[in-house]
Design an enzyme around this catalytic site. Structure first.
Site, PDB file in Angstrom:
ATOM      1  N   ASN A  53      -6.718   6.362   3.812  1.00  0.00           N
ATOM      2  CA  ASN A  53      -8.125   6.641   3.519  1.00  0.00           C
ATOM      3  C   ASN A  53      -8.531   8.086   3.770  1.00  0.00           C
ATOM      4  O   ASN A  53      -9.617   8.499   3.379  1.00  0.00           O
ATOM      5  CB  ASN A  53      -9.034   5.702   4.315  1.00  0.00           C
TER       6      ASN A  53
ATOM      7  N   ASP B 237      -0.592   2.559  -5.280  1.00  0.00           N
ATOM      8  CA  ASP B 237      -0.654   1.130  -5.594  1.00  0.00           C
ATOM      9  C   ASP B 237      -1.951   0.822  -6.336  1.00  0.00           C
ATOM     10  O   ASP B 237      -2.949   1.511  -6.158  1.00  0.00           O
ATOM     11  CB  ASP B 237      -0.575   0.304  -4.302  1.00  0.00           C
TER      12      ASP B 237
ATOM     13  N   ASN C 219      -9.423   3.737  -1.725  1.00  0.00           N
ATOM     14  CA  ASN C 219      -9.962   4.760  -0.820  1.00  0.00           C
ATOM     15  C   ASN C 219      -9.097   6.006  -0.727  1.00  0.00           C
ATOM     16  O   ASN C 219      -9.604   7.102  -0.489  1.00  0.00           O
ATOM     17  CB  ASN C 219     -10.210   4.164   0.562  1.00  0.00           C
TER      18      ASN C 219
ATOM     19  N   HIS D 194       0.821  -1.216   0.000  1.00  0.00           N
ATOM     20  CA  HIS D 194       0.000   0.000   0.000  1.00  0.00           C
ATOM     21  C   HIS D 194       0.854   1.264   0.000  1.00  0.00           C
ATOM     22  O   HIS D 194       0.371   2.334  -0.363  1.00  0.00           O
ATOM     23  CB  HIS D 194      -0.909  -0.014   1.234  1.00  0.00           C
TER      24      HIS D 194
END
Length: 194
Positions: free
Chosen positions: A71, A96, A117, A22
């Site tokens: 997020n 990513d 997100n 991530h």
């Protein structure tokens, strides 16, 4: 004098997440800073930034990593864009991408967030989805592993063997996007590799 570009590497803060899939966006931004001998410093927009140039006398680059979790990246990104007076078309988000195979890059402007997100929150905070993106392929998890767990895992040994090349390619793609525009960068990075 050239344009000013905000180059944002998406990721999560702290050592727990540094080496995870991530956080590949932040790793790419780290590479761009390292190429120029720059270090990150705290910014009031709840981010870390390194101000530099594409090349001497060229476009200015504001390399950035939000201090927030993925997020809720939008607030810091929008804050930096406002602080530096940068329009969304000059905000490049590096992130990513599950739907692209590992070791593959795709570039685009606008479109949906694909369930990402971080990208969703940036689009909401900027008030538009029309910003350039360098999407770094991490591939889908094997078997029945939950994608949410997959993105928070470190890269595997096989991936780590070529990870440095992927990061270098993604940094090159950002530089080419800024220097030559989206279409030229897409033609270079979307072509099949030899």
């Amino acid at each position: 004098m050239g344009q000013t570009w905000l180059i944002v590497g998406l990721g999560n803060p702290g050592p727990r997440y540094e080496a995870t899939r991530h956080n590949i966006g932040q790793v790419v931004v780290d590479e761009l800073a390292a190429r120029r001998g720059e270090t990150f410093r705290a910014h009031k927009a709840n981010a870390r930034v390194a101000e530099t140039w594409l090349r001497p006398g060229g476009d200015k680059l504001v390399l950035a990593k939000a201090n927030t979790f993925m997020n809720v990246s939008g607030g810091p990104v929008a804050g930096l864009a406002k602080f530096y007076g940068i329009d969304p078309e000059h905000v490049v988000v590096v992130h990513d991408e599950l739907d692209i195979p590992f070791d593959t890059l795709k570039l685009k402007v606008g479109g949906g967030h694909g369930g990402h997100n971080g990208v969703r929150d940036v689009a909401k905070a900027l008030g538009t989805a029309d910003f350039p993106r360098v999407r770094v392929g991490i591939g889908r998890p094997p078997g029945r592993q939950d994608p949410a767990d997959w993105v928070l895992d470190p890269f595997g040994a096989t991936e780590r063997a070529t990870l440095a090349n992927l990061v270098a390619d993604a940094a090159d793609a950002v530089e080419m996007l800024v220097d030559d525009g989206l279409v030229a960068a897409q033609q270079r990075w979307h072509a099949p590799r030899d």
